[in-house]
Enzyme design. Structure first.
Site, mmCIF file in Angstrom:
data_model
loop_
_atom_site.group_PDB
_atom_site.id
_atom_site.type_symbol
_atom_site.label_atom_id
_atom_site.label_comp_id
_atom_site.label_asym_id
_atom_site.label_seq_id
_atom_site.Cartn_x
_atom_site.Cartn_y
_atom_site.Cartn_z
ATOM 1 N N ASP A 194 0.877 -1.173 0.000
ATOM 2 C CA ASP A 194 0.000 0.000 0.000
ATOM 3 C C ASP A 194 0.911 1.219 0.000
ATOM 4 O O ASP A 194 2.113 1.114 0.278
ATOM 5 C CB ASP A 194 -0.882 -0.044 1.246
ATOM 6 C CG ASP A 194 -1.762 1.183 1.377
ATOM 7 O OD1 ASP A 194 -2.263 1.674 0.339
ATOM 8 O OD2 ASP A 194 -1.919 1.678 2.501
ATOM 9 N N GLU A 216 -1.188 10.448 4.705
ATOM 10 C CA GLU A 216 -2.311 10.165 3.815
ATOM 11 C C GLU A 216 -2.370 11.309 2.801
ATOM 12 O O GLU A 216 -2.534 12.476 3.167
ATOM 13 C CB GLU A 216 -3.622 10.085 4.606
ATOM 14 C CG GLU A 216 -3.700 8.926 5.575
ATOM 15 C CD GLU A 216 -3.905 7.595 4.878
ATOM 16 O OE1 GLU A 216 -4.472 7.587 3.766
ATOM 17 O OE2 GLU A 216 -3.500 6.565 5.452
ATOM 18 N N ASP A 229 -1.793 -1.106 5.795
ATOM 19 C CA ASP A 229 -2.134 -0.648 7.144
ATOM 20 C C ASP A 229 -3.623 -0.451 7.352
ATOM 21 O O ASP A 229 -4.068 -0.320 8.496
ATOM 22 C CB ASP A 229 -1.425 0.676 7.434
ATOM 23 C CG ASP A 229 -2.093 1.841 6.710
ATOM 24 O OD1 ASP A 229 -2.555 2.778 7.390
ATOM 25 O OD2 ASP A 229 -2.164 1.813 5.463
ATOM 26 N N ASP A 273 -0.187 4.984 1.138
ATOM 27 C CA ASP A 273 -0.396 5.911 2.243
ATOM 28 C C ASP A 273 -0.233 5.200 3.579
ATOM 29 O O ASP A 273 -0.816 4.131 3.813
ATOM 30 C CB ASP A 273 -1.797 6.527 2.149
ATOM 31 C CG ASP A 273 -1.929 7.426 0.927
ATOM 32 O OD1 ASP A 273 -0.995 7.443 0.109
ATOM 33 O OD2 ASP A 273 -2.971 8.094 0.793
ATOM 34 N N SER A 287 -2.348 1.655 -4.609
ATOM 35 C CA SER A 287 -2.739 2.755 -3.734
ATOM 36 C C SER A 287 -4.171 3.195 -3.980
ATOM 37 O O SER A 287 -4.637 3.246 -5.127
ATOM 38 C CB SER A 287 -1.790 3.955 -3.950
ATOM 39 O OG SER A 287 -2.234 5.084 -3.238
#
Length: 492
Positions: free
Chosen positions: A273, A282, A435, A275, A365
């Protein structure tokens, strides 16, 4: 004159009849040990004299009849070094199969725990005039941050959690101590073994030492043989067992459990991922922070982001809602944000190490393709996928719309499968790192899903979790030591 010179010379020494004996060696030896009587010579008499003298403490030598066996293993002890020619974790006998479990323990030195008797250092006293924000409420809560998706007692679905165990690492050392390893082995011995299994064996090795002058272990790999019976407890359930969770809280460690298979040591595709994984921020929150009108826009976007990450909102609808709030932002903002991106510690070195190992990499993403593609190019990542936003060609500003499918949890899973098929990689050799709740499906599809400093729900659902300060810790899950990681990350 010649006769006078000859008379001054000394006579050549010679042995007289009285000096001669029957031994040629005795008469012609050049050195005799001091304080030894004449009749003490020869190896037999020397050995006889040494029998009464003790030169060093006697050494216990275990008998070995030449046939290795579990009761009588071949062992060589020399100058303080012990070497065994056989080991319980060696290659199994023909016709048998080894079922080993590997537990990699990471000490959480960056997040020390405190005793329940001591007030939490994270508590923030709230002012009666200041509004009680959700972030402050999470800090004030007594619920552990990785215990449940909700940090509010009013919305907590079950009873409040029991009191936390005392931090044992305060007593036995702020590292992975021998007592910590012993405690874990004792815990694992409580799970039943497969029927007909031999006595369990274990071995461990240190993968990383701490930076302090004591150099205590911070990452340790344990190998347990055999693994607990899968009929009693599957690996997925074992990872979530309450005894494992309590052990982690007691010793302030993260325990990664994996079957000791060939694929554990040889991944071929690692998917990230972006961010809060490859970068610490972010992106959509960074975009919102640049807009000053209306003044509360950044807070509104951050609130939607937080609710989506913990699973309270569907990611697709939450993303469209946030993009609408960015309507009118110039497209040049993506180039302006490039220098602001804060790459997570260890990421450049990790990508370099993976490339040297021949491992393919990808970033999937839920952010914006202009930034994701640029970052992938900077880091040397092989594949990059993200959302494409619609821009007004006449004004060069964002319209608040998204082109095509949103890269949410379902799309991330599809992209992972597509990339693995394109690269010819079996899913057992795919690792997914993220996350947020929108990363769970791609983690489930991969052979190993890793939650990186993740949200509470993701911590509970992922195969394993890392909560350190460097993403390089990912290489320890593959069995690499710190020395080997330094070789892989060194600049050529």
């Amino acid at each position: 004159m010649a006769d006078d010179a000859g008379s001054d010379k000394q006579a050549r020494p010679s042995m007289t009849a009285a000096m001669r004996s029957s031994s040629f060696l005795k008469e012609h030896q050049q050195y005799r040990p001091p304080n030894k009587p004449e009749n003490h010579y020869g190896i037999d008499t020397v050995v006889e004299d040494m029998q009464a003298a003790q030169i060093s403490p006697p050494r216990q030598i275990s008998p070995f009849n030449g046939i290795p066996s579990p009761e009588n293993p071949p062992k060589i002890v020399e100058s303080g070094v012990t070497h065994e020619l056989s080991h319980p974790n060696c290659t199994p006998a023909p016709g048998t199969r080894s079922e080993r479990l590997v537990a990699t323990m990471f000490y959480r030195s960056a997040a020390p725990r405190v005793s329940n008797a001591i007030p939490s250092p994270n508590k923030v006293p709230s002012s009666p005039r200041a509004p009680h924000s959700p972030k402050l409420a999470a800090l004030d809560s007594e619920i552990p941050p990785n215990m449940a998706p909700s940090s509010s007692l009013e919305t907590f679905p079950l009873e409040p959690p029991a009191s936390e165990p005392e931090p044992l690492d305060h007593l036995y050392g702020s590292h992975i101590s021998p007592m910590c390893i012993t405690s874990f082995l004792h815990l694992m011995s409580s799970f039943p073994l497969p029927p007909g299994s031999a006595n369990p064996t274990s071995g461990h090795r240190c993968l990383k030492l701490g930076a302090s002058h004591e150099h205590h272990p911070e990452v340790v790999e344990l190998t347990l043989s055999p693994a607990p019976s899968p009929d009693y407890l599957s690996l997925a359930d074992l990872r979530k067992h309450e005894l494992i969770y309590r052990f982690e809280r007691e010793w302030n460690v993260d325990v990664a459990l994996r079957s000791d298979t060939l694929w554990r040591r040889y991944p071929r595709l690692v998917v990230f991922d972006m961010d809060s994984t490859l970068i610490t921020q972010e992106v959509i929150d960074l975009l919102a922070a640049t807009i000053k009108d209306p003044p509360d826009l950044a807070a509104r976007v951050a609130d939607i982001t937080h609710r989506a990450m913990i699973g309270e909102l569907e990611f697709d609808s939450a993303f469209r809602e946030r993009v609408k709030l960015l309507t009118g932002l110039p497209t040049s903002i993506f180039e302006e944000l490039r220098p602001v991106l804060d790459v997570t510690n260890g990421v450049p070195e990790l990508i370099r190490a993976l490339k040297r190992l021949g491992v393919k990499t990808a970033v999937l993403s839920g952010g914006f393709l202009p930034l994701t593609g640029w970052l992938a190019g900077e880091l040397g990542i092989d594949h990059a996928h993200a959302n494409e936003v619609v821009t007004d060609e006449a004004t060069g500003k964002l319209t608040g719309e998204v082109k095509g499918r949103i890269v949410g949890k379902e799309r991330k899973r599809e992209l992972l499968l597509e990339i693995a098929k394109k690269e010819g990689v079996a899913l057992e050799q795919v690792v997914a790192v993220g996350d947020g709740a929108n990363d769970l499906l791609m983690m489930e599809a991969a052979g190993l899903g890793v939650a990186w400093n993740a949200k509470p729900r993701v911590q509970m659902e992922a195969d394993t979790r890392l909560n350190g300060d460097s993403l390089l810790d990912l290489l320890h899950l593959f069995g690499f030591t710190e020395e080997e990681i330094q070789q892989l990350t060194a600049r050529s």
